[in-house]
Motif scaffolding. Structure first.
Motif, PDB file in Angstrom:
ATOM      1  N   LEU A  48      25.843 -15.853  28.904  1.00  0.00           N
ATOM      2  CA  LEU A  48      26.070 -15.428  30.064  1.00  0.00           C
ATOM      3  C   LEU A  48      26.298 -13.734  29.063  1.00  0.00           C
ATOM      4  CD1 LEU A  48      27.452 -14.418  32.619  1.00  0.00           C
ATOM      5  CD2 LEU A  48      30.234 -15.163  32.034  1.00  0.00           C
ATOM      6  N   VAL A  49      27.018 -13.526  28.138  1.00  0.00           N
ATOM      7  CA  VAL A  49      27.575 -12.861  27.289  1.00  0.00           C
ATOM      8  C   VAL A  49      26.100 -11.979  27.065  1.00  0.00           C
ATOM      9  CG1 VAL A  49      28.878 -11.973  25.295  1.00  0.00           C
ATOM     10  CG2 VAL A  49      29.520 -13.441  26.315  1.00  0.00           C
ATOM     11  N   LYS A  75      29.152   3.486  30.922  1.00  0.00           N
ATOM     12  CA  LYS A  75      29.482   3.288  29.874  1.00  0.00           C
ATOM     13  C   LYS A  75      30.937   2.816  29.000  1.00  0.00           C
ATOM     14  CE  LYS A  75      26.897   4.502  26.921  1.00  0.00           C
ATOM     15  NZ  LYS A  75      25.893   5.852  25.921  1.00  0.00           N
ATOM     16  N   ALA A  76      32.158   3.751  29.545  1.00  0.00           N
ATOM     17  CA  ALA A  76      33.290   2.806  29.276  1.00  0.00           C
ATOM     18  C   ALA A  76      33.564   1.664  30.248  1.00  0.00           C
ATOM     19  CB  ALA A  76      34.375   3.976  29.534  1.00  0.00           C
ATOM     20  N   ILE A  77      33.020   1.228  30.944  1.00  0.00           N
ATOM     21  CA  ILE A  77      33.756   0.271  32.151  1.00  0.00           C
ATOM     22  C   ILE A  77      32.853  -0.795  31.636  1.00  0.00           C
ATOM     23  CG2 ILE A  77      33.302  -1.021  34.303  1.00  0.00           C
ATOM     24  CD1 ILE A  77      33.487   1.951  35.500  1.00  0.00           C
ATOM     25  N   ILE A  82      32.468  -6.586  27.815  1.00  0.00           N
ATOM     26  CA  ILE A  82      31.888  -6.638  26.825  1.00  0.00           C
ATOM     27  C   ILE A  82      33.268  -7.058  26.212  1.00  0.00           C
ATOM     28  CG2 ILE A  82      30.897  -6.198  24.697  1.00  0.00           C
ATOM     29  CD1 ILE A  82      29.201  -7.059  27.493  1.00  0.00           C
ATOM     30  N   GLY A  83      34.015  -6.091  25.853  1.00  0.00           N
ATOM     31  CA  GLY A  83      35.869  -6.463  25.249  1.00  0.00           C
ATOM     32  C   GLY A  83      36.474  -7.927  25.117  1.00  0.00           C
ATOM     33  N   GLY A  87      36.604 -10.950  24.286  1.00  0.00           N
ATOM     34  CA  GLY A  87      37.662 -12.234  23.523  1.00  0.00           C
ATOM     35  C   GLY A  87      38.013 -13.740  24.314  1.00  0.00           C
ATOM     36  N   LEU A  88      37.335 -14.107  25.008  1.00  0.00           N
ATOM     37  CA  LEU A  88      37.402 -15.060  25.703  1.00  0.00           C
ATOM     38  C   LEU A  88      36.311 -16.683  24.885  1.00  0.00           C
ATOM     39  CD1 LEU A  88      35.732 -14.397  29.359  1.00  0.00           C
ATOM     40  CD2 LEU A  88      38.412 -14.707  28.080  1.00  0.00           C
TER      41      LEU A  88
END
Length: 120
Positions: A48-49, A75-77, A82-83, A87-88
């Motif tokens: 998925l990532v 892009k910031a969204i 992604i961050g 973290g998952l």
């Protein structure tokens, strides 16, 4: 604005941006999140990532080429999501799957729809 999460969680015509590649990639993101519901393991999460990153790169490239005026905010969204995904870890808890579903639906209908007819 908050949009309704489809049940079953699958792309439908209400998510159509009218850009074929983007719509196909969005279908893949729906499938990727659904796969995490079905097979909640590290490989599925990693897949998925990877799909999300590839889609964001492709979408941002198109926006750059077409000089989309809200590119930096978009892009910031993407970067924040992604961050969050990075973290998952698997298995994903139900609240994280719900978050991903809500994020995708609201991002497409609330953010991506802003570029309709602007990337031609």
């Amino acid at each position: 604005m908050v949009f309704e999460i489809p049940d079953p969680f699958k792309w439908n015509e209400s998510f159509r941006t009218f850009y074929e590649q983007i719509d196909e990639e969005h279908k893949g993101l729906f499938d990727g999140i659904f796969a995490c519901c079905e097979k909640n393991d590290a490989a599925t999460l990693q897949a998925l990532v990877a799909k999300v990153k590839e889609h964001f790169e492709n979408e941002e490239k198109l926006m750059t080429e077409k000089k989309y005026s809200d590119l930096d905010a978009h892009k910031a969204i993407h970067a924040k999501f992604i961050g969050d995904l990075n973290g998952l870890s698997a298995p994903l808890k139900d609240d994280k799957i719900i978050y991903a579903k809500e994020w995708l639906v609201n991002h497409i209908k609330g953010t991506d729809f802003k570029y309709k007819d602007q990337l031609d």
